[in-house]
Design an enzyme around this catalytic site. Sequence first.
Site, short mmCIF file in Angstrom:
data_model
loop_
_atom_site.label_atom_id
_atom_site.label_comp_id
_atom_site.label_asym_id
_atom_site.label_seq_id
_atom_site.Cartn_x
_atom_site.Cartn_y
_atom_site.Cartn_z
N SER A 166 33.83 47.66 44.75
CA SER A 166 32.57 48.29 44.34
C SER A 166 31.44 47.60 45.09
CB SER A 166 32.36 48.08 42.83
OG SER A 166 31.03 48.40 42.46
N TYR A 183 32.74 42.37 35.71
CA TYR A 183 33.00 43.48 36.64
C TYR A 183 32.58 43.10 38.06
CZ TYR A 183 33.03 48.19 38.60
OH TYR A 183 33.28 49.30 39.39
#
Length: 281
Positions: A166, A183
């Site tokens: 990401s 994350y």
Amino acid sequence: MSAAEQVQLSNFSNIFSLDGKVAVVTGGSRGLGLHAASGLLQAGCSKVYITSRKKDACDEAVAALNALPSKRPGAQAISVPADSSRMEDLDRLVAEIGKTTDHVDILFANAGATWGEKFDTHPEKMFSKVMDLNVKSIFYTIQKLAPLLEAKATLEDPSRVIVTASVAGIGIGTVGENATPSYSASKAAAIHLAKNLAVELGPRHILTNAIAPGFFPSKMASGLIELKGGLKQLQEYSPNGRLGKPEDIAGLVVFLSSRASSHLNGAVIATDGGAVLKGRL
Ligand SMILES: NC(=O)c1ccc[n+]([C@@H]2O[C@H](COP(=O)([O-])OP(=O)(O)OC[C@H]3O[C@@H](n4cnc5c(N)ncnc54)[C@H](OP(=O)(O)O)[C@@H]3O)[C@@H](O)[C@H]2O)c1
């Protein structure tokens, strides 16, 4: 132009073709995984294994993929539900896949999870869950599928592993009320894992690259998109004026699976319209 150069040029006609290739897509039942699976089948794959935890979701995705009018004749999407975070499920997944193919050409290691909560109360259980699925499971999915990935891989036609990271693993993820430290750290780790495996597995004719998507509307991302001001605001922030679309993932995964990218190993490709360059994700 010499005759040899002309022959080389004519070979480029199939440079993005995945004719007859066999692919596995984790987190393939919806979102980015499903977009990629659709692209892989339409680029010529003969088999695409779809895996995620929920059997019904995998079966539904497979039914939709098998109804694609533009897939290769006879090509099949196959449902193999499994929880990528459980080692016994990964063993079963590999055993199930091995019943219907003697090799795998492409692994899209895409299953992932997130958790948003402020720093002070960020729960240990969720931090571990995110790190486990986004980092450890990627490693063990690749490790357990390596024999099938190696089975037909050659110097000229290497197998591919594509890891979904990401832009939150390149820049900083969300901070504040809905902070995503696990994350963001997990996606940075996934990028570094892909680089390690590029060096480890390159000599075994398996190329490993990472993709770093920006915002793509999906079940996982929609809540965060709203919290960050909604679609319109994020579109306007992005240098190219929009968020990700299914074809952006399909095209990138097809490219990274194809002959066109066979000298890429350990690369990280952001697909975010340039938003990460502006510093705020
Ligand atoms: N959408 C974005 O904006 C964006 C941006 C950057 C990166 N990403 C990354 O892209 C990947 C896919 O996300 P998405 O946006 O497509 O999310 P999504 O629509 O929520 O899809 C997530 C997929 O992962 C599966 N999954 C979740 N936990 C799993 C587990 N333990 N084992 C196996 N499968 C599991 C889900 O199916 P089940 O529930 O059936 O397991 C589903 O198929 C993730 O790695 C995410 O971090 C997304």
